[in-house]
Design an enzyme around this catalytic site. Structure first.
Site, short mmCIF file in Angstrom:
data_model
loop_
_atom_site.label_atom_id
_atom_site.label_comp_id
_atom_site.label_asym_id
_atom_site.label_seq_id
_atom_site.Cartn_x
_atom_site.Cartn_y
_atom_site.Cartn_z
N ASN A 291 0.85 -1.18 0.00
CA ASN A 291 0.00 0.00 0.00
C ASN A 291 0.89 1.24 0.00
OD1 ASN A 291 0.84 0.45 2.70
ND2 ASN A 291 -0.91 -0.68 3.52
N ARG A 292 0.26 2.40 0.03
CA ARG A 292 1.02 3.66 -0.04
C ARG A 292 2.04 3.76 1.10
NH1 ARG A 292 -0.85 8.75 -2.10
NH2 ARG A 292 -3.00 7.94 -2.02
N LYS A 293 1.59 3.46 2.32
CA LYS A 293 2.46 3.60 3.50
C LYS A 293 3.64 2.63 3.42
CE LYS A 293 2.15 3.70 8.57
NZ LYS A 293 1.26 3.48 9.73
N GLU A 294 3.37 1.40 3.00
CA GLU A 294 4.43 0.39 2.90
C GLU A 294 5.45 0.76 1.82
OE1 GLU A 294 1.59 -3.35 4.34
OE2 GLU A 294 1.75 -2.79 2.23
N ASP B 89 -6.57 -5.52 1.59
CA ASP B 89 -6.90 -6.94 1.49
C ASP B 89 -7.87 -7.20 0.34
OD1 ASP B 89 -5.28 -7.78 3.55
OD2 ASP B 89 -6.84 -7.73 5.08
#
Length: 464
Positions: free
Chosen positions: A205-208, A275
């Site tokens: 995701n964006r944060k990861e 997910d």
């Protein structure tokens, strides 16, 4: 996306065999109310009114895939404890094959316990496995090598709880590559994505992605720059970065990429969107869909997810319905969606009817629902149901009627049903109150038995 085969790409997929490998968790919810402060410390005292337990972590992916109709196999580890027993029980209830879940003697099962008063989250208590606990790696690898070749796809749901060591991840990648099975990775937050080398795709995701590349993804140029770095580091066939309310990026190379915008105007909660993306990508690839088709349906599933508070799984029919009709009010739900998402903190108030010739009288009747201070559900007969009973179709079709009713402030949910009456729906929803118009008081209600069975209170409103 302009692809005439998009609908068929999803519709034709029937029960693919998908292996879910990952960190299994139990989400425990305690709902209650607070009316005093503890005399022992300046903290609220919550009186628990209801408790619920659901699969979390990789278990949420299991629920997404079973809702879509996949045959799901699960590989993971739980402890010999109450939490582990509950996880196995819930996997069985979701009809997932958990013969690949190892119950380890010294392993502590993962639990997230949320305490909620009304709409306020007071506290989350986490119990995680000890990172030093030795895991049965050989037993896991033996199962993976035996199961992956007969699967249609594998999804790795990595929450960084210690199960998915570099050795396990390499075994999955090697087996998938050797057998020609697509491997989808939903990665942990890490600066070293090379551990997913030789996966078909990974979906941070964006944060990861930001944590991995070391800079913020503020615009599309930043996202593309991050994708190029990650692709070069890991040497993947595809990379997908989920961007919550901004959709997702499908990336093959700096010359071959697609941004897919989220198809929603309403964002209530981004929990579960990631997910939804990884589950849908895996389901589509298991069904031999093109990657562009898989990415489209993944963003549509995420768009539907962020319209709901909490984590929601969608059936194939619900996705196809959204594709056919486009975005409608988030108040309009299928009976299955409604049953899964009823609130715990408010009494459910139910009314139903044809609503085929909506008038000012109907609107005044429905506005009275506000006085009951509950969660108001309006069920309407489908076009098919009305045509069978009246001999002709309604003036307004079911979608038009649902949209009109959803615009009424007092109405919290609108559901369309096919039966001649709402008895089955009442038995499933189990409302605390059923409301009818005054002229029904002296009539025999077709739903009378269902109302009595569920113990619902029957209330009559004046009509105009």
């Amino acid at each position: 996306m302009n692809d005439p085969d998009l609908r068929q790409a999803l519709e034709k997929i029937i029960s693919p065999r998908i292996l879910v490998v990952g960190d299994l968790m139990l989400d425990h919810y305690s709902w209650g109310e607070v009316d005093r402060i503890s005399p022992e410390a300046p903290i609220p005292v919550m009186r628990v009114l209801r408790e619920d337990q659901r699969l979390g972590g990789a278990g949420n992916v299991v629920m997404n895939l079973t809702a879509l109709g996949a045959q799901v196999l699960v590989c993971g580890v739980t402890g010999k404890d109450e939490t582990g027993n509950t996880i196995l029980k819930l996997l069985s209830e979701n009809e997932a094959d958990h013969s690949g879940v190892i119950v380890a003697e010294n392993f502590k099962s993962c639990l997230k316990h949320r305490m909620i008063a009304g709409q306020t989250h007071l506290l989350r208590m986490d119990i995680d496995p000890d990172p030093e606990t030795p895991l049965p790696q050989k037993q896991l690898i033996d199962y993976l090598e035996q199961t992956i070749p007969s699967s249609d796809a594998v999804i790795v749901s990595d929450y960084g709880k210690g199960l998915l060591s570099p050795v396990i991840l390499k075994a999955i990648a090697d087996c998938g590559k050797k057998s020609g099975i697509p491997i989808v990775g939903d990665p942990r937050s890490t600066t070293n994505y090379s551990i997913y080398q030789d996966f078909t795709l990974i979906k941070p995701n964006r944060k990861e992605a930001e944590a991995s590349v070391g800079f913020a993804l503020k615009d599309r140029n930043d996202v593309l720059k991050a994708a190029e770095i990650l692709q070069a580091d890991v040497k993947l066939k595809y990379l997908v970065i989920s961007l919550d309310q901004d959709g997702l990026l499908l990336f093959r190379s700096p010359q071959d990429y697609h941004f897919m915008a989220a198809e929603t105007q309403q964002v209530f909660d981004i929990v579960g969107a990631g997910d939804s993306v990884s589950s849908m990508l895996t389901f589509m690839l298991a069904g031999k869909a093109k990657i562009e088709q898989a990415a489209y349906w993944a963003q549509l599933a995420a768009s539907m997810e962020i319209q709901h508070v909490g984590v929601v799984s969608f059936t194939k029919n619900e996705l196809l319905q959204r594709y056919d009709f486009g975005e409608t009010s988030s108040k309009i739900m299928t009976p299955e969606q409604l049953c899964r998402s009823l609130p715990q903190e408010l009494p459910v108030v139910f009314t139903n009817g044809f609503f085929d010739e909506i008038s000012a009288g109907h609107l005044k009747f429905l506005h009275q629902l506000k006085t009951l201070k509950g969660f108001n559900v309006v069920a309407i007969n489908s076009d098919k149901s009305i045509t069978e009973q009246k001999g002709q179709p309604p003036l307004l079709n079911e979608r038009e009627r649902a949209l009109l009713l959803s615009a009424i402030e007092a109405v919290d949910r609108v559901v369309i049903f096919n039966d001649p009456d709402a008895s089955s729906l009442i038995r499933n929803i189990r409302p605390q109150m059923v409301v009818k118009g005054e002229h029904f008081r002296k009539k025999k209600l077709p739903e009378k038995e269902a109302i009595e069975e569920t113990g619902a209170k029957l209330e009559y409103f004046p009509e105009y």
